[in-house]
Design a protein around this motif. Structure first.
Motif, PDB file in Angstrom:
ATOM      1  N   HIS A   1     -23.438  16.361   0.851  1.00  0.00           N
ATOM      2  CA  HIS A   1     -23.200  16.976   1.926  1.00  0.00           C
ATOM      3  C   HIS A   1     -23.369  16.181   3.161  1.00  0.00           C
ATOM      4  CE1 HIS A   1     -23.657  21.446  -0.053  1.00  0.00           C
ATOM      5  NE2 HIS A   1     -22.609  20.617  -0.382  1.00  0.00           N
ATOM      6  N   ALA A   2     -24.520  15.395   3.258  1.00  0.00           N
ATOM      7  CA  ALA A   2     -24.868  14.580   4.104  1.00  0.00           C
ATOM      8  C   ALA A   2     -23.641  13.451   4.356  1.00  0.00           C
ATOM      9  CB  ALA A   2     -26.056  13.718   3.957  1.00  0.00           C
ATOM     10  N   THR A   3     -23.116  12.767   3.238  1.00  0.00           N
ATOM     11  CA  THR A   3     -22.080  11.779   3.402  1.00  0.00           C
ATOM     12  C   THR A   3     -20.734  12.646   3.814  1.00  0.00           C
ATOM     13  OG1 THR A   3     -22.958  10.958   1.198  1.00  0.00           O
ATOM     14  CG2 THR A   3     -20.915  10.373   1.808  1.00  0.00           C
ATOM     15  N   GLN A   4     -20.371  13.793   3.569  1.00  0.00           N
ATOM     16  CA  GLN A   4     -19.233  14.340   4.224  1.00  0.00           C
ATOM     17  C   GLN A   4     -19.450  14.447   5.526  1.00  0.00           C
ATOM     18  OE1 GLN A   4     -19.490  17.991   1.918  1.00  0.00           O
ATOM     19  NE2 GLN A   4     -18.447  17.214   0.285  1.00  0.00           N
ATOM     20  N   GLN A   5     -20.596  14.846   6.007  1.00  0.00           N
ATOM     21  CA  GLN A   5     -20.849  14.769   7.359  1.00  0.00           C
ATOM     22  C   GLN A   5     -20.656  13.337   8.131  1.00  0.00           C
ATOM     23  OE1 GLN A   5     -21.106  17.570   9.638  1.00  0.00           O
ATOM     24  NE2 GLN A   5     -20.847  15.922  11.203  1.00  0.00           N
TER      25      GLN A   5
ATOM     26  N   GLN B   1     -18.873  10.879   6.934  1.00  0.00           N
ATOM     27  CA  GLN B   1     -17.510  10.702   6.870  1.00  0.00           C
ATOM     28  C   GLN B   1     -16.903  11.224   8.099  1.00  0.00           C
ATOM     29  OE1 GLN B   1     -15.363  12.484   3.861  1.00  0.00           O
ATOM     30  NE2 GLN B   1     -13.745  10.493   3.682  1.00  0.00           N
ATOM     31  N   ARG B   2     -17.179  12.552   8.478  1.00  0.00           N
ATOM     32  CA  ARG B   2     -16.411  13.139   9.375  1.00  0.00           C
ATOM     33  C   ARG B   2     -16.697  12.562  10.914  1.00  0.00           C
ATOM     34  NH1 ARG B   2     -17.528  18.018   6.587  1.00  0.00           N
ATOM     35  NH2 ARG B   2     -19.564  18.152   7.362  1.00  0.00           N
ATOM     36  N   ASP B   3     -18.028  12.218  11.074  1.00  0.00           N
ATOM     37  CA  ASP B   3     -18.495  11.252  12.279  1.00  0.00           C
ATOM     38  C   ASP B   3     -18.034   9.970  12.501  1.00  0.00           C
ATOM     39  OD1 ASP B   3     -20.204  13.488  12.524  1.00  0.00           O
ATOM     40  OD2 ASP B   3     -21.805  12.606  12.108  1.00  0.00           O
TER      41      ASP B   3
ATOM     42  N   SER C   1     -24.317   7.740  12.441  1.00  0.00           N
ATOM     43  CA  SER C   1     -24.002   9.144  11.509  1.00  0.00           C
ATOM     44  C   SER C   1     -25.109   9.109  10.352  1.00  0.00           C
ATOM     45  CB  SER C   1     -22.921   8.741  10.949  1.00  0.00           C
ATOM     46  OG  SER C   1     -21.531   8.492  11.810  1.00  0.00           O
TER      47      SER C   1
ATOM     48  N   SER D   1     -28.318  10.769  12.063  1.00  0.00           N
ATOM     49  CA  SER D   1     -28.168  12.097  12.132  1.00  0.00           C
ATOM     50  C   SER D   1     -28.419  12.768  10.964  1.00  0.00           C
ATOM     51  CB  SER D   1     -26.720  12.294  12.811  1.00  0.00           C
ATOM     52  OG  SER D   1     -26.740  11.692  14.206  1.00  0.00           O
ATOM     53  N   ALA D   2     -27.923  12.417   9.839  1.00  0.00           N
ATOM     54  CA  ALA D   2     -27.803  13.014   8.563  1.00  0.00           C
ATOM     55  C   ALA D   2     -29.330  13.286   8.297  1.00  0.00           C
ATOM     56  CB  ALA D   2     -27.346  12.322   7.547  1.00  0.00           C
TER      57      ALA D   2
END
Length: 406
Positions: free
Chosen positions: A308-312, A314-316, A326, A329-330
């Protein structure tokens, strides 16, 4: 042309055939060939008229494991660096495999490549063995003309990942095995040993100490409700494992709990970080764009919290944020990883710095496993000694009062 000829000369399957020789006698046998037509042609040259040909089914063999894929990748990379044509390399590796399932898999992939399919596309037909990361790196290698180099990187990545998993498992297997054996011994004592003492103590006619009464009550519970105790344990364990596998919420909860566990939590965190940094380093070094690389990294982390952290992240990054910002922030990465990532971004050597971080945490996992093995032994001895010793003392307390009864 040479590659095609090598592929044609390399037989694929074993065929069983039946036919008649020049005297009309019925004969049968087996032949390794590339197809039914090749079998008929070969037998005809020997003066045998084939009446029936069928491919022999190769059964058995263990399932294909990640280690098999890693060994295949290393062998394929080595042979391609030595100048062996791709199709011939597949045939050599397939023949050398001791697992029939692996041999069939490689024959299928080689057959697809022989008909003009790209290697990455042939791999994508078998996602249970070759994940997106694997296929993306092979595709990048084909496009850049550096397939053997990227296969070597893939082999190294897989070998490191397998080593990390094995070390973590070895750290968890020992205490788990001891707990299971201890429960089995405790069950035998409660069901078979304590009742014998109970019969003796009943004949004393004296008041028994409280610890002895408590142990005897536990024994009665085991004897009368053993089916409920064992049934609850096995059924509860099965339901829990299935929920962990199929429910994302349960998996996320357990993955987060594993990271927060005392002693073992740090080991799990370092192993996940080692896999995460190793994967991103391998992808980025292969020339895969960062946003695309992060898409593959999340699934290989082995922990849903990091996924989930990696998905966030990636979006950032896709929105224009720096990777280190990024990652900060995770709020899941150790400070050292963030610092090395920042240095890598500033110096333009992100893949190298991430690889160094991966090596550091791989060494940390190795040292932690050795330390845990040493630490767990005295802890387990003390716990088991207290448990078994408490039962033994409780059952011998009444014996000390025999003199008073007599």
């Amino acid at each position: 042309m040479a590659t095609a000829m090598a592929a044609k000369s390399a037989p694929d399957h074993i065929f069983e055939w039946e036919g008649k020789d020049r005297t009309g006698k019925l004969v049968r046998g087996e032949l390794r060939a590339g197809g039914e037509a090749a079998v008929s042609a070969s037998m005809r040259r020997q003066g045998i008229m084939v009446t029936k040909v069928r491919k022999r089914r190769v059964s058995g063999g263990s399932s294909i494991k990640q280690k098999d894929i890693a060994v295949f990748t290393r062998q394929l990379s080595t042979m391609m660096k030595a100048g062996v044509p791709l199709l011939q390399a597949f045939d050599i590796v397939g023949r050398g495999s001791t697992n029939p399932r692996m041999t069939r898999l490689l024959n299928e992939i080689r057959g697809d490549v022989e008909t003009g399919t790209s290697l990455s596309s042939a791999f994508r037909k078998h996602p249970q063995y070759f994940d997106a990361l694997y296929c993306n790196l092979v595709e990048a290698g084909e496009a850049g003309g550096i397939l053997e180099e990227l296969l070597a990187r893939l082999a190294l990545y897989q070998e490191k990942t397998i080593a990390i998993k094995q070390k973590v498992k070895s750290a968890l297997i020992y205490p788990t095995a001891v707990i299971v054996v201890a429960f089995a011994v405790l069950s035998v004592i409660m069901i078979f040993v304590i009742p014998s003492f109970k019969e003796v103590f009943t004949s004393f006619g004296a008041e028994l100490p409280a610890p002895t009464l408590f142990v005897m009550a536990m024994s009665d519970g085991f004897i009368h409700y053993w089916w409920l105790i064992f049934g609850t344990l096995f059924l509860g364990g099965y339901v829990f494992i299935q929920s962990w596998k199929r429910s994302e919420k349960v998996q996320f909860f357990m993955d987060r709990l594993l990271l927060r566990m005392p002693i073992f939590g740090d080991l799990v965190l370092k192993s996940v970080v080692a896999r995460w940094t190793r994967t991103l380093s391998t992808m980025f070094a292969a020339g895969v764009p960062l946003v695309e690389a992060l898409d593959s990294v999340g699934g290989t982390a082995g922990n849903l919290v990091f996924t989930h952290a990696t998905q966030q992240i990636q979006r950032d990054v896709a929105a224009g944020s720096a990777l280190t910002t990024s990652m900060t922030s995770a709020n899941v990465f150790p400070t050292m990883v963030l610092q090395m990532s920042a240095i890598g971004e500033e110096s333009g050597a992100l893949d190298d710095m991430l690889a160094r971080a991966a090596e550091f945490y791989e060494d940390e996992v190795d040292e932690m496993v050795k330390g845990l093995s040493t630490l767990m032994e005295p802890i387990i001895i003390v716990v088991l000694g207290t448990l078994i010793g408490g039962i033994v003392v409780s059952m011998y307390l009444p014996i000390f009062k025999i003199g008073q009864v007599v």
